[in-house]
Enzyme design. Structure first.
Site, mmCIF file in Angstrom:
data_model
loop_
_atom_site.group_PDB
_atom_site.id
_atom_site.type_symbol
_atom_site.label_atom_id
_atom_site.label_comp_id
_atom_site.label_asym_id
_atom_site.label_seq_id
_atom_site.Cartn_x
_atom_site.Cartn_y
_atom_site.Cartn_z
ATOM 1 N N SER A 43 12.154 -9.732 0.050
ATOM 2 C CA SER A 43 13.110 -10.015 1.131
ATOM 3 C C SER A 43 13.464 -11.478 1.273
ATOM 4 C CB SER A 43 12.556 -9.502 2.463
ATOM 5 O OG SER A 43 11.336 -10.146 2.785
ATOM 6 N N TYR A 47 -5.693 -9.961 6.808
ATOM 7 C CA TYR A 47 -4.981 -10.056 5.535
ATOM 8 C C TYR A 47 -5.967 -9.983 4.371
ATOM 9 C CZ TYR A 47 -2.237 -12.190 1.754
ATOM 10 O OH TYR A 47 -1.614 -12.446 0.563
#
Length: 259
Positions: free
Chosen positions: A21, A171
């Site tokens: 993106s 994460y």
């Protein structure tokens, strides 16, 4: 979903790359490098993630990426999808198969990454990291395996991982789980002749580093420069090539020696 046509479309295998993106991101470099290497490329993106991150959205990135890939002779299919949705994997593959053909290589380059540690991570954030980084990756690998029709030895799975831990707990933990899933795929998909490898690209300059982080990385890296998206893309393209077919079940550190 956007579709663009390229040139010289005969005999081009199809790759699916997730998380493309941003023009500055690793996934975008992977898309272009594979396109240049002779692949047609479907890719996913999710603008709302970038909108809530410090670097912000890159509204022209998807159109530019598709145009650049077409310039390398590729056909592309861009699919906007929230990978935290557990029902999205089948639709992604259906779109790519309809527009480009069966997927030969799956490159998992998407992520949820919000800094927090043991004491300040929320349950919502923890669950979202695992939904995007771990569950979605498993579901995409499973969908890929169920649909794979290629010749034995031609299938490829490559996931991008991280050794982040301190201050980036959800994460790092979710990427650690992704490692295990990827390495399991190397064994469990052996009957299909599909290789599966994870790449840890180390700290890569994609726009998220502060000046302090850049200085620390430069001091810690033997080669004395920051990692670039192209560095990782080069390795992905090699692993996806026939020449990379004997590398399987590996966690590869491609980080200039910082690890």
């Amino acid at each position: 979903m956007a579709l663009m046509d390229g040139r010289d479309q005969q005999h081009r295998p199809v790759a699916l790359v997730t998380g493309a993106s941003r023009s500055a991101g690793i996934a975008a470099s992977v898309v272009l490098t594979l396109a240049q290497a002779g692949w047609d490329v479907g890719f996913t993106y999710w603008t709302p993630y970038d909108e809530r991150m410090p670097w912000g959205a890159d509204p022209e990135a998807v159109t530019q990426l598709s145009s650049q890939a077409v310039g390398h002779g590729a056909r592309t299919a861009a699919i906007e999808v929230d990978l935290s949705d557990p029902h999205g994997a089948a639709g992604i593959f259906e779109t790519v198969e309809r527009e480009l053909g069966p997927v030969s290589a799956l490159v998992l380059a998407h992520c949820e990454s919000v800094n927090s540690g043991l004491l300040d991570t929320s349950i919502e954030s923890f669950d979202r990291h695992f939904a995007v980084n771990t569950r979605a990756s498993w579901l995409l690998i499973r969908e890929y395996a169920q649909r794979f029709l290629g010749a034995h030895g031609t299938g490829r799975i490559v996931s991008l991982t991280s050794d982040a831990t301190v201050g980036n707990l959800p994460y790092g933990a979710s990427k650690g789980a992704l490692d295990r899933i990827t390495l399991a795929a190397a064994r469990e998909l052996a009957h299909l002749g599909v290789t599966a490898n994870a790449i840890d690209p180390g700290p890569t300059d994609t726009g998220w580093m502060t000046a302090e982080i850049k200085d620390a990385v430069l001091r810690s890296t033997p080669l004395g420069r920051l990692g670039r998206p192209q560095d990782c893309a080069n390795l992905v393209a090699f692993l996806c090539s026939p020449g990379g077919g004997w590398i399987n079940g590996q966690l590869l550190h491609s980080d200039g020696g910082i690890s």
